[in-house]
Design an enzyme around this catalytic site. Structure first.
Site, PDB file in Angstrom:
ATOM      1  CE  LYS A  26      -3.752  -0.330   2.205  1.00 22.59           C
ATOM      2  NZ  LYS A  26      -4.773  -0.487   3.275  1.00 22.59           N
ATOM      3  NE  ARG A  98      -6.922   4.084   4.401  1.00 18.68           N
ATOM      4  CZ  ARG A  98      -8.172   3.767   4.079  1.00 18.68           C
ATOM      5  NH1 ARG A  98      -8.517   2.487   3.986  1.00 18.68           N
ATOM      6  NH2 ARG A  98      -9.071   4.694   3.860  1.00 18.68           N
ATOM      7  N   GLY A 107      -8.666  -7.309   4.209  1.00 20.06           N
ATOM      8  CA  GLY A 107      -9.568  -7.543   5.325  1.00 20.06           C
ATOM      9  C   GLY A 107      -8.947  -8.183   6.539  1.00 20.06           C
ATOM     10  CG  MET A 109      -3.192  -7.276   9.209  1.00 20.59           C
ATOM     11  SD  MET A 109      -1.458  -6.990   8.920  1.00 20.59           S
ATOM     12  CE  MET A 109      -1.448  -6.503   7.214  1.00 20.59           C
ATOM     13  NE  ARG A 342      -6.035  -4.490  -2.943  1.00 19.94           N
ATOM     14  CZ  ARG A 342      -6.562  -4.537  -1.730  1.00 19.94           C
ATOM     15  NH1 ARG A 342      -5.803  -4.354  -0.659  1.00 19.94           N
ATOM     16  NH2 ARG A 342      -7.844  -4.780  -1.557  1.00 19.94           N
ATOM     17  CG  HIS A 458     -14.116  -9.926   4.906  1.00 15.59           C
ATOM     18  ND1 HIS A 458     -14.486 -11.231   5.177  1.00 15.59           N
ATOM     19  CD2 HIS A 458     -12.842  -9.811   5.329  1.00 15.59           C
ATOM     20  CE1 HIS A 458     -13.477 -11.858   5.746  1.00 15.59           C
ATOM     21  NE2 HIS A 458     -12.468 -11.017   5.853  1.00 15.59           N
ATOM     22  CB  SER A 770       9.473 -42.315 -12.096  1.00 14.13           C
ATOM     23  OG  SER A 770       8.357 -41.507 -11.791  1.00 14.13           O
ATOM     24  CB  CYS A 838       5.065 -40.313 -10.723  1.00 18.17           C
ATOM     25  SG  CYS A 838       5.928 -41.560  -9.731  1.00 18.17           S
ATOM     26  CE1 TYR A 858       7.450 -38.566 -15.806  1.00 29.39           C
ATOM     27  CE2 TYR A 858       9.419 -38.908 -17.146  1.00 29.39           C
ATOM     28  CZ  TYR A 858       8.483 -39.373 -16.231  1.00 29.39           C
ATOM     29  OH  TYR A 858       8.593 -40.655 -15.734  1.00 29.39           O
TER      30      TYR A 858
END
Length: 879
Positions: A26, A98, A107, A109, A342, A458, A770, A838, A858
């Site tokens: 922020k 804030r 929502g 803090m 943001r 919220h 694997s 896997c 992979y």
């Protein structure tokens, strides 16, 4: 710890978007907005750094040296810039205080608005603005928020006081309360403050500011913030910044408003700005959900100049940040002010739409667009929606707050949602409106339903952030949390009743609506095509049935990385044959029983091979211990006892089964007679499976003209000799079955630490590795997965021994190092060794990034994780 020479405070004019870690998201963005839009559009202020919060916590909630003096200096500069003084009786400077962590935590803090008012300055504000109602409305809001945030006055008691005043005044909305009503509310809130704290409400603005700053620091350590960080994997040690900013007022009458606006539709990602606003209100009214706001499009008629300015600014900010923006704004007497911007948290469908549109508009490159997508959230695109032709009666309709559909039992509290989820029940969290303390319930529930609030409430923000379907502002519902009832049009629903909601349409029903799998739309397909052009990792699937294999192929799987053959023996028609094989007393009898299983196993493999014709299919030979295919000891013992009492003809057979179960019983079966050990003791089992594989591959090759690339995987290998023996067996069977023309490789699943340490030796007799990271995690950490996750793991996370379950994301320093070691030494011995993974980690984006770095070829994951893995693999390559 840092000393008094440390710079703890930065004015907005000193910051930039590059200082996010220090100023929080922020603070950095407000500073950047000030540079981009100018001070005329961004109220002035200053930021207390995240480092100050960290130092505060490290010192046992004691302010670091020099902070008080630096805040005083920054406040003096702000007073000079605005021409007003905090606490002035005639024309007071009012500020907001804030939070602002480096990662957005909507929502979670605390915030305090209108700080600086007291019994004297409220009169001065009324006189200066010639608006007594505005002044007293601002004061009652301040006393309300300060008491709740800084000193723990319960929100329910505050809301009760407001309801009582409205009832006494005979009005429905806060905005209808008179000046005298508001003065009465201030007295009510002060009395509540005194009851809770034993003190009078503070009149010194400097004391108010000090307490508010401390409250924001303390909110970083609140239970709800901790829970949110745990779910979203935000480190506890980051701390939050505090932003002190000059107040501008949306509650000055019909020419003023407060709202939130997105540069694009936050639900769909369509290129039209969207959002909510409330006339004569402050920002907390919009996000609290207590009042239902108006759509931003209506603002064009009410406040045309401010609306036009807002649209221009949204376009400017999106172009500057090169991402979809989520902003907060206030219009004070027709003048627009931007309070925050943001990068917007958005559901998967919006993220995908934005990525594609941003590339077509020239805002982003393909690579940049891929980086804006949270791969984990793509899961929401692959889950059920209401069936298009489903016949159901709409009970109520609300705001489409977060897409997707869900159904389950009604629960009214977050705690009940968590308890239900732990017991395996699907639930929908139903509340009038949600608060920050409900975050654990969001995570546990399948969907969220509220009677109040809009797209910026919220409930909506948190649901979208977590990928939970949500409907908000279903105002026809009268939700009574105390009585645990929902009343609507003569219908009364109770806790435990079933309800269904569609977060895309906003519809709610009590009918048992079928949920259907969604189609992957063109935007998603485009993103996946881009990902495939970039990624280096292949993506296969874990599939044991043709249905799973087909679904995985639809999602882009490039083969099967794990077929668990034991699952094929669990079917009802297979179990008697499997048990006959286990009960056999001689090898001859065992081979006879296996002969009956052979055609069934072949049929199973043919189904998989047809779907994956021409693609690699890794088949793991039987892994679990044999006793898992027999009834439990207690069950058989009871059957034996019953048969004895009834003199049943089955007694002899049951007694034999009980003896066999006893003989197979092991103290720790996970480390007992399973995997390759089973194949060495009973080679005829693996022979049958390899025969079925070869015959199925040949049959499919003849039928389809294309056989699969078969990979036979031997599980649980620790010694190279084990694999050598099983490889010899496989090659013998392939030759005997005439499979010489087939593409058949033999390799192993690496799931034991010793196998990682001697990977070079094992690689000498393997065509591929694997990594079975589920069992490798268990054996490396000494964790039993089921016992750990149901036992002490939560405490380990709370105590920060681990930040996430090691079964969810790979333990990089420990298990991950074993993977890297085995990959490295294996390829030292055999450079062309194929490497894959896997385990469940194959579908986790964080783990996929690690496997890319480790040089694997992979990953393999469940069918519905395949698209996620494709995008995550591309992001890993780009990083």
């Amino acid at each position: 710890m840092a000393g008094s020479d440390t710079k703890w405070v930065y004015e907005f004019s000193e910051g930039s978007m590059d200082m996010r870690d220090l100023l929080g998201g922020k603070g950095a963005n407000v500073a950047e907005m000030t540079r981009v839009l100018g001070e005329d559009k961004v109220p002035a202020g200053f930021t207390i750094t995240t480092e100050a919060c960290v130092a505060y916590m490290a010192a046992g909630n004691d302010e670091p040296d020099g902070l008080e003096e630096q805040v005083a200096e920054a406040l003096a500069n702000l007073e000079e810039k605005t021409g007003k003084e905090l606490g002035d009786d005639d024309d007071p400077l009012l500020v907001s205080v804030r939070s602002g962590a480096r990662e957005s935590m909507p929502g979670m803090m605390d915030t305090v608005l209108n700080l600086g008012l007291n019994d004297r300055s409220v009169e001065g504000l009324a006189k200066k603005t010639d608006n007594e109602r505005f002044a007293w409305d601002s004061y009652r809001r301040f006393v309300q928020m300060f008491g709740n945030v800084c000193r723990g006055v319960p929100g329910e008691k505050i809301e009760d006081a407001i309801r009582a005043r409205k009832k006494q005044a005979g009005v429905r909305e806060d905005t209808e309360l008179s000046v005298d009503d508001l003065k009465g509310l201030v007295d009510d809130f002060k009395a509540l403050y005194r009851d809770v704290t034993g003190e009078d409400f503070p009149q010194d603005p400097q004391q108010q500011l000090e307490q508010a700053i401390r409250a924001v620091f303390d909110s970083w350590d609140s239970s709800r913030a901790k829970e949110y960080r745990r779910i979203n994997r935000i480190p506890d040690e980051w701390g939050t910044a505090v932003n002190v900013q000059q107040m501008v007022f949306g509650n000055k009458g019909d020419t003023s408003c407060s709202g939130v606006a997105f540069s694009r539709d936050e639900i769909t990602g369509a290129p039209e700005p969207s959002g909510d606003y409330l006339v004569n209100a402050q920002g907390e009214d919009v996000v609290s959900g207590v009042r239902t706001p108006r759509d931003i499009a209506q603002m064009k008629e009410q406040m045309p100049e401010a609306h036009s300015d807002l649209m221009d600014i949204l376009a400017t900010l999106e172009k500057h940040y090169k991402d979809m923006q989520d902003t907060e704004f206030t219009v004070e007497e027709d003048h627009l002010y931007m309070l925050q911007t943001r990068n917007a948290k958005r559901p998967a469908q919006a993220a995908v739409r934005f990525a594609v549109d941003a590339v077509s508009e020239g805002l982003l490159t393909r690579e940049e667009a891929l980086a804006t997508i949270d791969a984990e959230k793509l899961d929401a695109l692959l889950h059920p929606t209401f069936g298009h032709d489903a016949d159901y009666e709409v009970l109520a309709k609300g705001v489409s707050a977060s897409p997707g559909a869900a159904k389950g039992e009604i629960v009214f509290t977050a705690d009940d949602a968590v308890s239900a989820a732990e017991s395996g029940r699907d639930v929908v969290l139903v509340r009038p409106f949600t608060e920050a303390d409900d975050v654990a319930g969001f995570f546990a529930a399948k969907g969220i339903l509220t009677s109040e609030g809009g797209k910026a409430s919220h409930a909506a923000l948190v649901a979208r952030g977590m990928g939970r379907p949500a409907v908000t502002g279903a105002s026809a519902l009268e939700i009574d949390v105390t009585q645990k009832e929902v009343r609507v049009n003569g219908t009364v629903l109770h806790e435990g009743d079933c309800i269904a909601l569609d977060g895309t349409s906003g519809e709610v029903t009590v009918d048992d609506v079928p949920l259907v799998d969604p189609d992957v739309d063109e935007n998603f397909e485009q993103v996946l095509r881009w990902a495939d052009e970039v990624r280096k990792l292949g993506v296969r699937t874990n599939a044991d049935t043709p249905e799973d294999a087909r679904k995985a192929r639809e999602f882009g799987a490039e083969g099967i990385g794990l077929c668990r053959t034991e699952h094929m023996f669990m079917a009802a028609d297979r179990q008697p044959k499997m048990r006959a094989m286990i009960m056999a007393e001689t090898e001859e009898d065992r081979r006879s029983a296996l002969g009956e299983l052979l055609p069934l196993q072949q049929e199973d493999f043919e189904g998989l091979f047809e779907v994956m014709a021409g693609l690699p299919v890794t088949i793991r030979l039987l892994d679990p211990p044999l006793h898992e295919f027999l009834p439990g000891i207690e069950e058989v013992a009871q059957d034996v006892e019953r048969a004895r009492i009834e003199r049943s003809a089955d007694l002899e057979e049951l007694e034999a089964t009980l003896d066999r179960v006893h003989s197979l019983r092991e103290t720790n079966p996970m480390l007992g007679t399973r995997g390759v050990r089973l194949g060495i003791i009973h080679p005829e089992i693996y022979e049958m499976q390899v025969k079925a594989i070869v015959r199925a591959a040949k049959a499919v090759g003849e039928r389809c003209g294309k056989a699969p690339a078969v990979e036979i995987m031997i599980p649980l290998v620790a010694y190279e000799k084990e694999l050598e023996l099983m490889r010899r067996l496989c090659e013998k069977v392939v030759g005997e079955e005439g499979g010489g023309d087939l593409d058949v490789d033999v390799g192993t699943m690496i799931e034991l630490p010793r196998a990682c340490f001697v990977a070079d030796r094992i690689a000498a007799v393997a065509d591929f590795f694997s990594f079975g990271t589920n069992d490798l995690t268990q054996t490396a950490l000494g964790f039993s997965r089921d016992d750990v996750e149901g036992g002490f793991l939560n405490r380990y996370i709370e105590q920060k021994i681990v930040d996430r379950s090691p079964f969810e994301t790979i333990d990089k320093p420990g298990v991950g190092w074993l993977v890297r070691l085995a990959a490295w030494t294996g390829r030292e011995e055999k450079p062309d060794l194929k490497l894959g993974i896997c385990g469940e980690h194959g579908g986790d984006p964080d783990s996929i990034a690690f496997f890319h770095m480790a040089g694997l070829d992979y990953v393999s994951c469940s069918p519905y994780r395949v698209p996620i893995a494709r995008v995550a693999a591309a992001q890993a390559a780009l990083e």
